[in-house]
Design an enzyme around this catalytic site. Structure first.
Site, mmCIF file in Angstrom:
data_model
loop_
_atom_site.group_PDB
_atom_site.id
_atom_site.type_symbol
_atom_site.label_atom_id
_atom_site.label_comp_id
_atom_site.label_asym_id
_atom_site.label_seq_id
_atom_site.Cartn_x
_atom_site.Cartn_y
_atom_site.Cartn_z
ATOM 1 N N LYS A 93 33.698 22.422 -12.518
ATOM 2 C CA LYS A 93 32.783 23.049 -11.703
ATOM 3 C C LYS A 93 33.068 22.895 -10.113
ATOM 4 O O LYS A 93 33.120 23.617 -9.207
ATOM 5 C CB LYS A 93 31.377 22.199 -11.845
ATOM 6 C CG LYS A 93 30.112 22.822 -11.185
ATOM 7 C CD LYS A 93 29.101 21.908 -11.332
ATOM 8 C CE LYS A 93 28.603 21.627 -12.934
ATOM 9 N NZ LYS A 93 27.400 20.751 -13.022
ATOM 10 N N LYS A 105 30.787 11.470 -14.584
ATOM 11 C CA LYS A 105 29.342 11.479 -15.091
ATOM 12 C C LYS A 105 29.080 9.965 -15.672
ATOM 13 O O LYS A 105 30.003 9.652 -15.746
ATOM 14 C CB LYS A 105 29.410 12.495 -16.139
ATOM 15 C CG LYS A 105 27.840 12.987 -16.540
ATOM 16 C CD LYS A 105 27.639 13.994 -15.233
ATOM 17 C CE LYS A 105 26.109 14.533 -15.628
ATOM 18 N NZ LYS A 105 25.863 15.780 -14.741
ATOM 19 N N SER A 357 25.165 18.198 -2.516
ATOM 20 C CA SER A 357 25.594 16.939 -2.887
ATOM 21 C C SER A 357 26.566 16.690 -1.730
ATOM 22 O O SER A 357 27.035 15.542 -0.893
ATOM 23 C CB SER A 357 26.051 16.523 -4.055
ATOM 24 O OG SER A 357 24.650 15.947 -4.768
HETATM 25 P P1 NAD Z 1 15.184 17.177 -15.488
HETATM 26 O O1 NAD Z 1 14.825 15.838 -16.026
HETATM 27 O O2 NAD Z 1 14.355 17.117 -13.962
HETATM 28 O O3 NAD Z 1 14.357 18.230 -16.502
HETATM 29 C C1 NAD Z 1 14.664 18.498 -17.747
HETATM 30 C C2 NAD Z 1 13.739 19.173 -18.371
HETATM 31 O O4 NAD Z 1 14.196 19.491 -19.762
HETATM 32 C C3 NAD Z 1 12.383 18.506 -18.564
HETATM 33 O O5 NAD Z 1 11.314 19.320 -18.293
HETATM 34 C C4 NAD Z 1 12.409 17.980 -20.184
HETATM 35 O O6 NAD Z 1 11.097 17.972 -20.461
HETATM 36 C C5 NAD Z 1 13.101 19.213 -20.755
HETATM 37 N N1 NAD Z 1 13.525 18.892 -22.229
HETATM 38 C C6 NAD Z 1 14.339 17.570 -22.350
HETATM 39 N N2 NAD Z 1 14.553 18.029 -23.606
HETATM 40 C C7 NAD Z 1 13.945 19.146 -24.019
HETATM 41 C C8 NAD Z 1 14.440 19.887 -25.300
HETATM 42 N N3 NAD Z 1 14.934 19.261 -26.273
HETATM 43 N N4 NAD Z 1 13.959 21.094 -25.099
HETATM 44 C C9 NAD Z 1 13.401 21.806 -24.371
HETATM 45 N N5 NAD Z 1 13.190 21.085 -22.960
HETATM 46 C C10 NAD Z 1 13.694 19.623 -23.016
HETATM 47 O O7 NAD Z 1 16.641 17.607 -15.510
HETATM 48 P P2 NAD Z 1 17.307 18.486 -14.612
HETATM 49 O O8 NAD Z 1 17.950 17.723 -13.301
HETATM 50 O O9 NAD Z 1 16.516 19.663 -14.398
HETATM 51 O O10 NAD Z 1 18.425 18.946 -15.517
HETATM 52 C C11 NAD Z 1 18.581 19.994 -16.517
HETATM 53 C C12 NAD Z 1 19.826 20.179 -16.931
HETATM 54 O O11 NAD Z 1 20.459 20.793 -15.774
HETATM 55 C C13 NAD Z 1 20.614 19.245 -17.572
HETATM 56 O O12 NAD Z 1 21.379 19.832 -18.593
HETATM 57 C C14 NAD Z 1 21.405 18.653 -16.196
HETATM 58 O O13 NAD Z 1 22.758 18.224 -16.603
HETATM 59 C C15 NAD Z 1 21.714 20.095 -15.777
HETATM 60 N N6 NAD Z 1 21.983 19.982 -14.138
HETATM 61 C C16 NAD Z 1 21.426 19.329 -13.314
HETATM 62 C C17 NAD Z 1 21.669 19.314 -11.956
HETATM 63 C C18 NAD Z 1 20.697 18.629 -10.972
HETATM 64 O O14 NAD Z 1 20.892 18.572 -9.689
HETATM 65 N N7 NAD Z 1 19.373 18.237 -11.273
HETATM 66 C C19 NAD Z 1 22.649 19.666 -11.483
HETATM 67 C C20 NAD Z 1 23.579 20.496 -12.509
HETATM 68 C C21 NAD Z 1 23.335 20.683 -13.804
#
Ligand code: NAD
Length: 429
Positions: A93, A105, A357
Site C-alpha cells: 500500500k 502491523k 498519517s
Molecule cells: P472500526 O473498528 O472503526 O470498525 C469496524 C466495523 O466493522 C465496526 O462497525 C464493527 O462492528 C464491524 N465489524 C466487525 N466484525 C464484523 C463482522 N464480522 N461483520 C460485519 N461487520 C463487522 O475499524 P476501521 O478502522 O473502520 O477498520 C475497518 C477495516 O478497514 C479493517 O479491515 C481495517 O484494517 C481497514 N482499514 C482501516 C484504516 C483506518 O484508518 N481506520 C485504514 C486502512 C484500512
C-alpha cells in the site's frame, strides 16, 4: 480440502503478481520473508485486582522504502499469521501511493469491549512498553486500526515518551489533535476510498444519483465513505456491523444512522421503536445477505476474508471497493474477475488513512500544523494520482486494478532491492 491461512493466501497472491511484474527471482524471495516478527505476552492488572495475560504482536514486514508503518488492532482474532498478512499489505500500500514507508502491523488478542477504560489504558501502555525498542520515529510508526482509536494512540505516545524521556509526537499517528494529531485524519480512510470511488464512477461513465451502495462494517472507514458518497448523491441501501445489517430500498440517512449507533452501540438497535423506523422502511438482514445484494457498489469495510470461493459467485455488485484489508481471498479473485466486477483493491482504496498519517508525521517532524483544506487537497492529489496511475497501467497492459496496483508497487520496491545488488551484479564482477 486444505484451508490456507490469511498470510499464505497473501503470499500466493504476491507470488502470482510478482511473476506478472516480471520481477527478478531474488527480489521475489526478499519479499516473501518478513524482516521482524515479534510476540510479547502482556500482563494486565485488572480492576478487580486479578492479573491476566494477553498475546501481543508486531511485524515489521520490510523497510526498503523507509521506516515501517502500520496500525495496531485490538481484536479477539488477532494472531501472528494475520499480523504478517496485514504487514505485507501495508508494504504494498505505501508503495502504491508513493509514501516513504515500509509496511508493519501489530495487535493484541483481546476483546476490548470487555475491558474497563482504565484496563484499556493500562493494556495500551503495556503494548508500547513491550515493543518500545522496535518502535520509533525513524524505525516503526504505529497508527489506529480495528477497535483502536486516537485516545489509545495518545496513551501509547505518552508511554513511549516516558520510556525514552523525550518529546516524540512523530512516533505514532492518528493521535488526538491536541497531542499533535492531524486535522483530517479521522475521516482519511473513508475519504480516500470515496475519492477512488468517484474516479471509478467517472471512468465507468456512471451517474452518481443512480448508484446504490452497500457497506459491510459501519466503523471509522465504513461510516465516512458512506457519509461522503451519500452527500455526493449515491443511495446507501445497506450497512452492517458485527451484530447484523439493515437494508432500505430508499436508502439511509447516514448521519442519523451514525448518531443512533453511537447511542445504542449497534445497528440492529437503531431502527427500533422510537428512533427512525417510523420514518424509513427497512428490513434486518445478515452480513452474508448484505454481500449478495443487487447493488452497484459493495464496500467491505470490516474484516479480511469475507469473500471466498464459496460466496463469490453470489456477488451481484458491479464494483467492489475494499476498505477492509484483504476482504477478498486470493482463491476468489478469478471468480470475481470472470464476473467482470471492477475491484478497487485494498492497497489503493484504503490508502487514505496511511497517507494522512504520513502528513501527520511530516507535521510532527517539522513543527507545522496544516489546515484541514491543505490536508484534504493533498490527500485528493495523492489518491487521484495513484488511482490514475493504476487505472492507466491496467488499461494499457490488460490487467485488473489489483494486478496493476501490485505490479506498480512491486516494481518500485524491486528497484530499491536491485540497487543494493542482486546475483546478476555480483557474478558479472
Ligand atoms: P472500526 O473498528 O472503526 O470498525 C469496524 C466495523 O466493522 C465496526 O462497525 C464493527 O462492528 C464491524 N465489524 C466487525 N466484525 C464484523 C463482522 N464480522 N461483520 C460485519 N461487520 C463487522 O475499524 P476501521 O478502522 O473502520 O477498520 C475497518 C477495516 O478497514 C479493517 O479491515 C481495517 O484494517 C481497514 N482499514 C482501516 C484504516 C483506518 O484508518 N481506520 C485504514 C486502512 C484500512
Amino acid at each position: 480440502m486444505t484451508q490456507h491461512s490469511t498470510f499464505e493466501d497473501a503470499l500466493f497472491r504476491l507470488k502470482s503478481l510478482a511473476e506478472l511484474a516480471n520481477l527478478n527471482h531474488e527480489v521475489i524471495e526478499a519479499l516473501l520473508h518478513p524482516k521482524q516478527m515479534m510476540e510479547v505476552s502482556l500482563p494486565l492488572r485488572m480492576d478487580d485486582g486479578s492479573k491476566k495475560y494477553y498475546s501481543a504482536y508486531r511485524c515489521r514486514y520490510n523497510n526498503y522504502l523507509g521506516p515501517t508503518k502500520g496500525g495496531v488492532r485490538f481484536h479477539p482474532n488477532v494472531n501472528e499469521d494475520e499480523v504478517k498478512a496485514l504487514a505485507l499489505w501495508m508494504t504494498i500500500k505505501c508503495a502504491v501511493v508513493g509514501l516513504p514507508f515500509g509496511g508493519a502491523k501489530g495487535g493484541i488478542t483481546v476483546n476490548p469491549k470487555e475491558l474497563s477504560p482504565m484496563e484499556l489504558e493500562r493494556l495500551s501502555r503495556a503494548y508500547m512498553r513491550g515493543f518500545a525498542d522496535f518502535i520509533g520515529p525513524h524505525l516503526d510508526i504505529p497508527a489506529p486500526d480495528v477497535y483502536t482509536n486516537s485516545r489509545i494512540m495518545g496513551w501509547m505516545m505518552a508511554e513511549y515518551e516516558s520510556i525514552h524521556r523525550t518529546h516524540a509526537p512523530d512516533v505514532i499517528t492518528g493521535k488526538p489533535i491536541e497531542l499533535g494529531g492531524s486535522l483530517g485524519r479521522d475521516d482519511a480512510t473513508g475519504r480516500g476510498a470515496y475519492l477512488c470511488t468517484l474516479e471509478l464512477i467517472k471512468k465507468m461513465g456512471w451517474t452518481l444519483t443512480d448508484i446504490k451502495v452497500a457497506v459491510q462494517g459501519f466503523g471509522n472507514g465504513g461510516y465516512h465513505v458512506a457519509r461522503l458518497l451519500q452527500q455526493a448523491g449515491c443511495k446507501i441501501v445497506a450497512v452492517s456491523d458485527s451484530q447484523g445489517a439493515v437494508y432500505s430500498e430508499s436508502g439511509f440517512d447516514i448521519e442519523s444512522l451514525w448518531q443512533e449507533k453511537q447511542q445504542s452501540k449497534q445497528i440492529k438497535g437503531v431502527y427500533c421503536d422510537d428512533s427512525v423506523c417510523g420514518i424509513i422502511e427497512h428490513s434486518t438482514i445478515t452480513n452474508e445477505q448484505l454481500l449478495a445484494l443487487d447493488v452497484d457498489i459493495l464496500i467491505p469495510a470490516a474484516l479480511e476474508g469475507v469473500i471466498t470461493k464459496h460466496n463469490a459467485k453470489d456477488i451481484k455488485a458491479k464494483a467492489i471497493v475494499e476498505i477492509a484489508n484483504g476482504p477478498i481471498l486470493f482463491e476468489a479473485d478469478d471468480i470475481i474477475n470472470t464476473k467482470g466486477i471492477k475491484v478497487i483493491p485494498d492497497v489503493l482504496a484504503n490508502a487514505g488513512g496511511v497517507t494522512v498519517s504520513y502528513f501527520e508525521w511530516i507535521q510532527n517532524r517539522s513543527g507545522q500544523s496544516w489546515s484541514l483544506e491543505k490536508v484534504q487537497s493533498q490527500l485528493k492529489e495523492k489518491m487521484t494520482s495513484a488511482f490514475d496511475t493504476v487505472w492507466t497501467l491496467a488499461e494499457n497492459d490488460g490487467l485488473t486494478l489489483r494486478e496493476a496496483a501490485y505490479v506498480n508497487a512491486l516494481k518500485k520496491i524491486s528497484r530499491v532491492i536491485e540497487a543494493q545488488g542482486t546475483r546478476q551484479y555480483f557474478v558479472s564482477r
